[in-house]
Scaffold this motif. Structure first.
Motif, PDB file in Angstrom:
ATOM      1  N   LYS A 131     -14.683 -22.204  10.615  1.00 40.31           N
ATOM      2  CA  LYS A 131     -14.301 -23.569  10.982  1.00 40.31           C
ATOM      3  C   LYS A 131     -13.936 -23.658  12.456  1.00 40.31           C
ATOM      4  O   LYS A 131     -14.182 -24.680  13.100  1.00 40.31           O
ATOM      5  CB  LYS A 131     -13.135 -24.035  10.115  1.00 40.31           C
ATOM      6  CG  LYS A 131     -12.643 -25.427  10.498  1.00 40.31           C
ATOM      7  CD  LYS A 131     -11.808 -26.088   9.452  1.00 40.31           C
ATOM      8  CE  LYS A 131     -11.427 -27.480   9.942  1.00 40.31           C
ATOM      9  NZ  LYS A 131     -10.927 -28.324   8.879  1.00 40.31           N
ATOM     10  N   SER A 132     -13.355 -22.602  12.996  1.00 38.95           N
ATOM     11  CA  SER A 132     -12.936 -22.615  14.391  1.00 38.95           C
ATOM     12  C   SER A 132     -14.129 -22.699  15.338  1.00 38.95           C
ATOM     13  O   SER A 132     -13.986 -23.112  16.493  1.00 38.95           O
ATOM     14  CB  SER A 132     -12.118 -21.360  14.716  1.00 38.95           C
ATOM     15  OG  SER A 132     -12.947 -20.220  14.826  1.00 38.95           O
ATOM     16  N   GLY A 133     -15.292 -22.278  14.856  1.00 39.76           N
ATOM     17  CA  GLY A 133     -16.483 -22.321  15.683  1.00 39.76           C
ATOM     18  C   GLY A 133     -16.595 -21.167  16.664  1.00 39.76           C
ATOM     19  O   GLY A 133     -17.558 -21.081  17.427  1.00 39.76           O
ATOM     20  N   SER A 134     -15.618 -20.256  16.646  1.00 36.80           N
ATOM     21  CA  SER A 134     -15.650 -19.104  17.539  1.00 36.80           C
ATOM     22  C   SER A 134     -16.243 -17.905  16.818  1.00 36.80           C
ATOM     23  O   SER A 134     -15.865 -17.602  15.686  1.00 36.80           O
ATOM     24  CB  SER A 134     -14.235 -18.765  18.015  1.00 36.80           C
ATOM     25  OG  SER A 134     -14.211 -17.508  18.652  1.00 36.80           O
TER      26      SER A 134
ATOM     27  N   VAL B 214      -3.233 -20.001  -1.009  1.00 41.52           N
ATOM     28  CA  VAL B 214      -4.310 -20.971  -1.200  1.00 41.52           C
ATOM     29  C   VAL B 214      -4.268 -21.929  -0.017  1.00 41.52           C
ATOM     30  O   VAL B 214      -3.191 -22.396   0.373  1.00 41.52           O
ATOM     31  CB  VAL B 214      -4.148 -21.763  -2.515  1.00 41.52           C
ATOM     32  CG1 VAL B 214      -5.204 -22.859  -2.611  1.00 41.52           C
ATOM     33  CG2 VAL B 214      -4.234 -20.847  -3.723  1.00 41.52           C
ATOM     34  N   LEU B 215      -5.433 -22.201   0.545  1.00 35.82           N
ATOM     35  CA  LEU B 215      -5.534 -23.156   1.645  1.00 35.82           C
ATOM     36  C   LEU B 215      -6.165 -24.436   1.134  1.00 35.82           C
ATOM     37  O   LEU B 215      -7.181 -24.392   0.430  1.00 35.82           O
ATOM     38  CB  LEU B 215      -6.390 -22.571   2.770  1.00 35.82           C
ATOM     39  CG  LEU B 215      -6.536 -23.431   4.036  1.00 35.82           C
ATOM     40  CD1 LEU B 215      -5.253 -23.411   4.851  1.00 35.82           C
ATOM     41  CD2 LEU B 215      -7.712 -22.952   4.882  1.00 35.82           C
ATOM     42  N   GLU B 216      -5.554 -25.558   1.476  1.00 33.47           N
ATOM     43  CA  GLU B 216      -6.109 -26.873   1.138  1.00 33.47           C
ATOM     44  C   GLU B 216      -6.366 -27.613   2.444  1.00 33.47           C
ATOM     45  O   GLU B 216      -5.425 -27.851   3.216  1.00 33.47           O
ATOM     46  CB  GLU B 216      -5.137 -27.650   0.252  1.00 33.47           C
ATOM     47  CG  GLU B 216      -5.728 -28.887  -0.389  1.00 33.47           C
ATOM     48  CD  GLU B 216      -4.788 -29.532  -1.392  1.00 33.47           C
ATOM     49  OE1 GLU B 216      -5.273 -30.371  -2.165  1.00 33.47           O
ATOM     50  OE2 GLU B 216      -3.588 -29.203  -1.399  1.00 33.47           O
ATOM     51  N   ASP B 217      -7.622 -27.909   2.703  1.00 24.28           N
ATOM     52  CA  ASP B 217      -8.001 -28.485   3.989  1.00 24.28           C
ATOM     53  C   ASP B 217      -8.893 -29.696   3.773  1.00 24.28           C
ATOM     54  O   ASP B 217     -10.105 -29.573   3.567  1.00 24.28           O
ATOM     55  CB  ASP B 217      -8.733 -27.427   4.832  1.00 24.28           C
ATOM     56  CG  ASP B 217      -9.177 -27.958   6.187  1.00 24.28           C
ATOM     57  OD1 ASP B 217      -8.502 -28.866   6.714  1.00 24.28           O
ATOM     58  OD2 ASP B 217     -10.190 -27.467   6.709  1.00 24.28           O
ATOM     59  N   ASP B 218      -8.280 -30.859   3.805  1.00 22.80           N
ATOM     60  CA  ASP B 218      -9.035 -32.120   3.710  1.00 22.80           C
ATOM     61  C   ASP B 218      -9.965 -32.125   2.502  1.00 22.80           C
ATOM     62  O   ASP B 218     -11.159 -32.419   2.605  1.00 22.80           O
ATOM     63  CB  ASP B 218      -9.823 -32.356   4.995  1.00 22.80           C
ATOM     64  CG  ASP B 218     -10.330 -33.790   5.119  1.00 22.80           C
ATOM     65  OD1 ASP B 218      -9.738 -34.678   4.476  1.00 22.80           O
ATOM     66  OD2 ASP B 218     -11.315 -34.012   5.849  1.00 22.80           O
ATOM     67  N   GLY B 219      -9.418 -31.776   1.346  1.00 20.61           N
ATOM     68  CA  GLY B 219     -10.184 -31.798   0.104  1.00 20.61           C
ATOM     69  C   GLY B 219     -10.880 -30.493  -0.227  1.00 20.61           C
ATOM     70  O   GLY B 219     -11.363 -30.309  -1.343  1.00 20.61           O
TER      71      GLY B 219
ATOM     72  N   VAL C 191     -12.148 -15.926   6.517  1.00 19.14           N
ATOM     73  CA  VAL C 191     -13.548 -16.240   6.804  1.00 19.14           C
ATOM     74  C   VAL C 191     -13.726 -17.744   7.015  1.00 19.14           C
ATOM     75  O   VAL C 191     -14.389 -18.181   7.969  1.00 19.14           O
ATOM     76  CB  VAL C 191     -14.457 -15.735   5.674  1.00 19.14           C
ATOM     77  CG1 VAL C 191     -15.887 -16.262   5.838  1.00 19.14           C
ATOM     78  CG2 VAL C 191     -14.465 -14.208   5.625  1.00 19.14           C
ATOM     79  N   TYR C 192     -13.137 -18.538   6.140  1.00 17.40           N
ATOM     80  CA  TYR C 192     -13.258 -19.996   6.240  1.00 17.40           C
ATOM     81  C   TYR C 192     -12.727 -20.489   7.580  1.00 17.40           C
ATOM     82  O   TYR C 192     -13.388 -21.273   8.289  1.00 17.40           O
ATOM     83  CB  TYR C 192     -12.487 -20.656   5.094  1.00 17.40           C
ATOM     84  CG  TYR C 192     -12.400 -22.156   5.193  1.00 17.40           C
ATOM     85  CD1 TYR C 192     -13.446 -22.963   4.747  1.00 17.40           C
ATOM     86  CD2 TYR C 192     -11.281 -22.779   5.737  1.00 17.40           C
ATOM     87  CE1 TYR C 192     -13.376 -24.346   4.855  1.00 17.40           C
ATOM     88  CE2 TYR C 192     -11.196 -24.149   5.848  1.00 17.40           C
ATOM     89  CZ  TYR C 192     -12.244 -24.926   5.399  1.00 17.40           C
ATOM     90  OH  TYR C 192     -12.172 -26.302   5.515  1.00 17.40           O
ATOM     91  N   LEU C 193     -11.536 -20.030   7.940  1.00 18.41           N
ATOM     92  CA  LEU C 193     -10.919 -20.494   9.184  1.00 18.41           C
ATOM     93  C   LEU C 193     -11.689 -20.016  10.412  1.00 18.41           C
ATOM     94  O   LEU C 193     -11.820 -20.746  11.394  1.00 18.41           O
ATOM     95  CB  LEU C 193      -9.469 -20.027   9.250  1.00 18.41           C
ATOM     96  CG  LEU C 193      -8.503 -20.675   8.246  1.00 18.41           C
ATOM     97  CD1 LEU C 193      -7.149 -19.996   8.299  1.00 18.41           C
ATOM     98  CD2 LEU C 193      -8.370 -22.176   8.532  1.00 18.41           C
ATOM     99  N   ALA C 194     -12.198 -18.781  10.358  1.00 18.03           N
ATOM    100  CA  ALA C 194     -12.979 -18.276  11.485  1.00 18.03           C
ATOM    101  C   ALA C 194     -14.240 -19.111  11.679  1.00 18.03           C
ATOM    102  O   ALA C 194     -14.602 -19.464  12.807  1.00 18.03           O
ATOM    103  CB  ALA C 194     -13.340 -16.809  11.255  1.00 18.03           C
TER     104      ALA C 194
END
Length: 206
Positions: free
Chosen positions: A75-78, A54-59, A70-73
């Motif tokens: 978020k990375s903007g790339s 589970v990833l928790e990222d600023d709420g 998918v979320y991290l990709a």
């Protein structure tokens, strides 16, 4: 950014690997599966399915390893890791489905028997693993990466359980293109290894 994980979970490793490949600052929080921490109310608030990672990222809370990729990709903007064009996006999604299907019910299930004592039929799941590996071998004999001419989250999703398939008594030696692919992933800047467990064929080689 907090990543709730377990070091022996390939699903956790694919999320940890991608966070590291992106170079994102993060805190690893180990969930004690043996003690049932993933079934406790506080963890179930994060993921009602009681699974890592589970990833928790600023709420923002994201459960499921492929969803985290998918979320991290995004978020990375790339768009390198997750193409936005229809053909590229579909190619990646195809392999994410393979990771959730054929990988999970083949090499991952075989490893669950030896590492966690799961009650699967070894012959059945090892057979599934070799069917998958044969298809991967054919694909990777003609392409360095699964979904594009460069690494994407498809490669991250498939890597972990295929790399540790020998722990589930699945022999990788007949698949040179697959082994070369694993080496390419391991050569990526920011790569973090998936912990090795001395079971299955790994134990025999030790």
């Amino acid at each position: 950014m907090k990543l709730y994980h377990h070091p022996l979970s390939g699903h956790s490793h694919r999320a940890h690997l991608f966070v590291s490949l992106l170079g994102l600052p993060h805190e690893l929080i180990e969930v004690d599966l043996a003690a049932g921490a993933h079934k406790k109310p506080e963890f179930l608030k994060l993921n009602p399915f009681g699974q890592v990672p589970v990833l928790e990222d600023d709420g923002v809370v994201v459960a499921d390893s492929n969803s985290i990729l998918v979320y991290l990709a995004k978020k990375s903007g790339s768009t390198e890791w997750l193409p936005e064009d229809p053909v590229g996006a579909a190619a990646v999604q195809r392999w994410l489905s393979v990771a959730a299907g054929e990988v999970a019910y083949g090499p991952a299930a075989a490893r669950l028997i030896t590492v966690f004592g799961a009650k699967f039929n070894p012959e059945e799941v090892i057979g599934r693993a070799h069917t998958l590996l044969g298809r991967l071998e054919t694909h990777l004999a003609e392409s360095d990466w699964l979904a594009a001419d460069h690494p994407t989250i498809a490669d991250v999703a498939v890597y972990s359980y295929v790399a540790r398939a020998p722990e589930g008594n699945v022999d990788l030696s007949p698949y040179p293109a697959v082994q070369a692919f694993l080496g390419r992933v391991e050569a990526l800047p920011g790569f973090v290894p998936f912990v090795k467990t001395p079971v299955g064929l790994t134990a025999e080689a030790a």
